[in-house]
Scaffold this motif. Structure first.
Motif, mmCIF file in Angstrom:
data_model
loop_
_atom_site.group_PDB
_atom_site.id
_atom_site.type_symbol
_atom_site.label_atom_id
_atom_site.label_comp_id
_atom_site.label_asym_id
_atom_site.label_seq_id
_atom_site.Cartn_x
_atom_site.Cartn_y
_atom_site.Cartn_z
ATOM 1 N N PRO A 121 0.942 -0.902 0.084
ATOM 2 C CA PRO A 121 0.097 0.135 0.150
ATOM 3 C C PRO A 121 1.128 1.210 -0.264
ATOM 4 O O PRO A 121 0.173 2.221 0.280
ATOM 5 C CB PRO A 121 -0.928 -0.162 1.346
ATOM 6 C CG PRO A 121 -0.024 -1.026 2.609
ATOM 7 C CD PRO A 121 0.623 -1.993 1.213
ATOM 8 N N SER A 122 2.496 1.013 0.455
ATOM 9 C CA SER A 122 3.044 2.916 -0.208
ATOM 10 C C SER A 122 3.327 2.658 -1.457
ATOM 11 O O SER A 122 4.110 3.470 -1.573
ATOM 12 C CB SER A 122 4.357 2.295 1.124
ATOM 13 O OG SER A 122 4.845 1.299 0.425
ATOM 14 N N ASN A 123 3.183 2.183 -2.368
ATOM 15 C CA ASN A 123 3.679 2.256 -3.856
ATOM 16 C C ASN A 123 1.826 3.577 -4.366
ATOM 17 O O ASN A 123 1.052 2.942 -4.753
ATOM 18 C CB ASN A 123 3.316 1.344 -4.874
ATOM 19 C CG ASN A 123 3.918 1.002 -6.001
ATOM 20 O OD1 ASN A 123 3.922 1.574 -6.738
ATOM 21 N ND2 ASN A 123 5.181 0.245 -6.108
ATOM 22 N N ALA A 124 3.471 4.203 -4.796
ATOM 23 C CA ALA A 124 2.094 5.693 -5.852
ATOM 24 C C ALA A 124 1.508 4.971 -6.548
ATOM 25 O O ALA A 124 0.632 5.635 -7.251
ATOM 26 C CB ALA A 124 2.252 6.969 -5.038
ATOM 27 N N VAL A 125 2.178 4.609 -7.624
ATOM 28 C CA VAL A 125 1.183 4.087 -8.790
ATOM 29 C C VAL A 125 1.031 3.506 -8.666
ATOM 30 O O VAL A 125 -0.327 3.423 -9.677
ATOM 31 C CB VAL A 125 2.850 3.353 -9.429
ATOM 32 C CG1 VAL A 125 2.402 2.793 -10.459
ATOM 33 C CG2 VAL A 125 3.870 4.093 -9.931
ATOM 34 N N TYR A 126 -0.222 2.346 -7.726
ATOM 35 C CA TYR A 126 -0.643 1.611 -7.641
ATOM 36 C C TYR A 126 -2.442 2.301 -7.905
ATOM 37 O O TYR A 126 -3.118 2.038 -8.483
ATOM 38 C CB TYR A 126 -0.509 0.041 -6.833
ATOM 39 C CG TYR A 126 0.157 -0.337 -6.577
ATOM 40 C CD1 TYR A 126 1.083 -0.690 -7.839
ATOM 41 C CD2 TYR A 126 1.304 -1.236 -5.340
ATOM 42 C CE1 TYR A 126 2.353 -1.211 -7.992
ATOM 43 C CE2 TYR A 126 2.187 -1.947 -6.114
ATOM 44 C CZ TYR A 126 2.912 -1.981 -7.154
ATOM 45 O OH TYR A 126 3.637 -2.606 -6.370
ATOM 46 N N PHE A 127 -1.944 3.040 -6.813
ATOM 47 C CA PHE A 127 -3.084 3.981 -6.716
ATOM 48 C C PHE A 127 -3.533 4.407 -8.228
ATOM 49 O O PHE A 127 -4.895 5.347 -7.991
ATOM 50 C CB PHE A 127 -3.041 4.435 -5.764
ATOM 51 C CG PHE A 127 -3.104 4.440 -3.726
ATOM 52 C CD1 PHE A 127 -4.237 4.083 -4.221
ATOM 53 C CD2 PHE A 127 -1.597 4.156 -3.062
ATOM 54 C CE1 PHE A 127 -4.730 3.771 -2.854
ATOM 55 C CE2 PHE A 127 -1.762 3.268 -1.889
ATOM 56 C CZ PHE A 127 -3.019 2.529 -1.463
ATOM 57 N N CYS A 128 -2.407 5.773 -8.236
ATOM 58 C CA CYS A 128 -3.021 6.263 -9.315
ATOM 59 C C CYS A 128 -3.254 5.607 -10.660
ATOM 60 O O CYS A 128 -4.160 6.266 -11.730
ATOM 61 C CB CYS A 128 -1.284 6.780 -10.004
ATOM 62 S SG CYS A 128 -1.847 8.437 -10.778
ATOM 63 N N TYR A 157 4.745 12.689 -7.471
ATOM 64 C CA TYR A 157 3.861 11.840 -8.397
ATOM 65 C C TYR A 157 3.274 12.617 -9.610
ATOM 66 O O TYR A 157 2.621 13.667 -9.847
ATOM 67 C CB TYR A 157 3.507 11.147 -7.877
ATOM 68 C CG TYR A 157 3.309 9.623 -9.076
ATOM 69 C CD1 TYR A 157 3.227 10.388 -10.340
ATOM 70 C CD2 TYR A 157 2.102 9.381 -8.527
ATOM 71 C CE1 TYR A 157 3.728 9.495 -10.984
ATOM 72 C CE2 TYR A 157 1.894 8.334 -9.075
ATOM 73 C CZ TYR A 157 3.252 7.804 -10.449
ATOM 74 O OH TYR A 157 1.973 7.062 -11.207
ATOM 75 N N SER A 158 4.026 13.877 -10.557
ATOM 76 C CA SER A 158 3.392 14.267 -11.470
ATOM 77 C C SER A 158 1.917 13.623 -12.515
ATOM 78 O O SER A 158 1.030 14.396 -12.834
ATOM 79 C CB SER A 158 4.474 14.802 -12.786
ATOM 80 O OG SER A 158 4.683 14.149 -13.261
ATOM 81 N N LYS A 159 2.265 12.423 -12.648
ATOM 82 C CA LYS A 159 1.030 11.945 -13.159
ATOM 83 C C LYS A 159 -0.186 11.886 -12.370
ATOM 84 O O LYS A 159 -1.385 11.653 -12.565
ATOM 85 C CB LYS A 159 1.014 10.332 -13.474
ATOM 86 C CG LYS A 159 -0.173 10.319 -14.425
ATOM 87 C CD LYS A 159 0.538 8.045 -15.335
ATOM 88 C CE LYS A 159 1.746 8.788 -16.540
ATOM 89 N NZ LYS A 159 2.133 7.581 -17.332
ATOM 90 N N ALA A 160 -0.593 11.702 -10.901
ATOM 91 C CA ALA A 160 -1.849 11.686 -10.212
ATOM 92 C C ALA A 160 -1.964 13.146 -10.188
ATOM 93 O O ALA A 160 -3.168 13.538 -9.861
ATOM 94 C CB ALA A 160 -0.668 11.554 -8.471
ATOM 95 N N TYR A 161 -0.871 14.267 -10.080
ATOM 96 C CA TYR A 161 -1.917 15.469 -10.539
ATOM 97 C C TYR A 161 -2.410 15.897 -11.471
ATOM 98 O O TYR A 161 -3.741 15.447 -11.625
ATOM 99 C CB TYR A 161 -0.890 16.371 -10.731
ATOM 100 C CG TYR A 161 0.470 16.751 -8.522
ATOM 101 C CD1 TYR A 161 -0.995 17.766 -7.769
ATOM 102 C CD2 TYR A 161 1.276 15.884 -8.369
ATOM 103 C CE1 TYR A 161 -0.077 17.177 -6.351
ATOM 104 C CE2 TYR A 161 1.830 16.247 -7.114
ATOM 105 C CZ TYR A 161 1.197 16.818 -6.190
ATOM 106 O OH TYR A 161 1.889 17.123 -5.205
ATOM 107 N N GLY A 162 -1.985 14.817 -13.187
ATOM 108 C CA GLY A 162 -2.900 15.298 -13.671
ATOM 109 C C GLY A 162 -3.664 14.397 -13.859
ATOM 110 O O GLY A 162 -5.244 14.819 -14.295
ATOM 111 N N ARG A 163 -3.965 13.135 -13.223
ATOM 112 C CA ARG A 163 -5.058 12.289 -13.469
ATOM 113 C C ARG A 163 -6.061 12.462 -12.612
ATOM 114 O O ARG A 163 -7.342 12.865 -12.177
ATOM 115 C CB ARG A 163 -4.610 10.987 -12.895
ATOM 116 C CG ARG A 163 -3.625 9.979 -14.509
ATOM 117 C CD ARG A 163 -4.191 8.697 -13.413
ATOM 118 N NE ARG A 163 -3.143 8.183 -15.202
ATOM 119 C CZ ARG A 163 -2.385 7.103 -14.997
ATOM 120 N NH1 ARG A 163 -2.046 6.849 -14.143
ATOM 121 N NH2 ARG A 163 -2.225 6.529 -16.385
#
Length: 312
Positions: A121-128, A157-163
């Motif tokens: 659960p500490s991986n930001a990519v999975y949530f994004c 994490y730029s992609k998280a902001y974009g999404r």
């Protein structure tokens, strides 16, 4: 049931206090008022039922419970570092989720990403990535929650902001979307998708309907003040066939066959549609600039996912 009523009363009391002292936005206040009404209706209680009050308010009860929480519960609530096997399995599940996204099996993708999150659960990519799948399913609220989790884990994490911007735009929260697109551009200044989506969100913020306007800022007043449009509309309405059709459809006094006291027939509607098509063709021929203006006003512009569809 008595205890349930007392609990419901305490919750309603807390919500009332939040309305008075919480410093909430108008939308949040309205939501709380609706929640209070629902609770009062469901449990048959109101603020007038002071006999249901307990010795402590709900916040006081919560603070007391939190202050006496056993140490082992606090320890167990701390993040657990995943094992190497769990990390490897989570990556495998993420990859499978990516494959499901390519195949447009978005529900399956959500499931695989969720399993990866359970293991790490500490991986930001999975949530994004799951946020992207939620958006594809139209679950924009779920996408927002996952983007928030991703940003909490990795604030750069730029992609998280974009999404997040995409999800907020889909919820018509364009002001908030602008904030996240700008942050995404700060972190990834050469990303053309973020630049394009930021412009669209900023434009949407400006499109506020007027009393004479339609959805999306359509300028009806300006259209009615356009001499070219009004001239062609006048010619259409002065057409005897159109006048007869409109009179019949409004009064129900006749139809295309001349029968009195009947509703408009299919022939009525077909003739009216044909007249409208002729009117549109006339407008296109006589004033193509006006037609293009109308198209630009009506055209729905939506932000682009573009490279946001690419999963990591």
């Amino acid at each position: 049931m008595a205890d349930q009523k007392r609990l419901a009363y305490s919750i309603i009391q807390f919500l009332h206090d939040q309305l008075q002292n919480g410093g909430l936005s108008p939308d949040a206040q309205e939501s709380l008022e609706v929640a209070i009404q629902c609770l009062e209706t469901a449990f048959g209680v109101s603020m007038e039922d002071q006999g249901l009050a307990v010795s402590q308010t709900l916040p006081e009860i919560f603070e007391a419970a939190a202050g006496k929480e056993p140490e082992h519960i606090r320890t167990n609530s701390e993040p657990v570092t995943p094992s190497e096997d769990d990390i490897a399995e989570a990556e495998r599940l993420k990859t499978e989720g990516n494959e499901q996204m390519k195949a447009e099996n978005f529900e399956a993708a959500v499931s695989f990403y969720g399993k990866a999150i359970e293991l790490n659960p500490s991986n930001a990519v999975y949530f994004c990535n799951r946020a992207a799948a939620y958006s594809k399913l139209g679950n924009y609220a779920g996408a927002v929650r996952d983007c928030e989790r991703a940003i909490g884990i990795d604030p750069n994490y730029s992609k998280a902001y974009g999404r997040m911007g995409l999800a907020l735009s889909s919820l018509n929260k364009h002001t908030e979307a602008v904030v996240y697109y700008k942050k995404a551009l700060e972190l990834d200044p050469d990303n053309d998708t973020y630049k394009s989506n930021l412009k669209i969100a900023e434009q949407k913020m400006k499109e506020t309907p007027s009393p004479t306007g339609g959805p999306g800022g359509f300028d009806l007043a300006g259209l009615l003040n356009n001499p070219g449009f009004m001239s062609m509309a006048s010619n259409l309405m002065n057409n005897p066939q159109v006048q007869q059709l409109m009179s019949g459809m409004i009064s129900g006094g006749h139809n295309a066959m001349g029968a009195a006291g009947t509703s408009p027939s299919t022939n009525d509607l077909a003739s009216l549609i044909q007249a409208g098509q002729q009117f549109a063709q006339q407008m296109q021929q006589q004033n193509p600039e006006l037609i293009e203006q109308l198209r630009s006003q009506i055209r729905s512009r939506t932000p682009s996912a573009s490279n946001e569809d690419q999963q990591e």
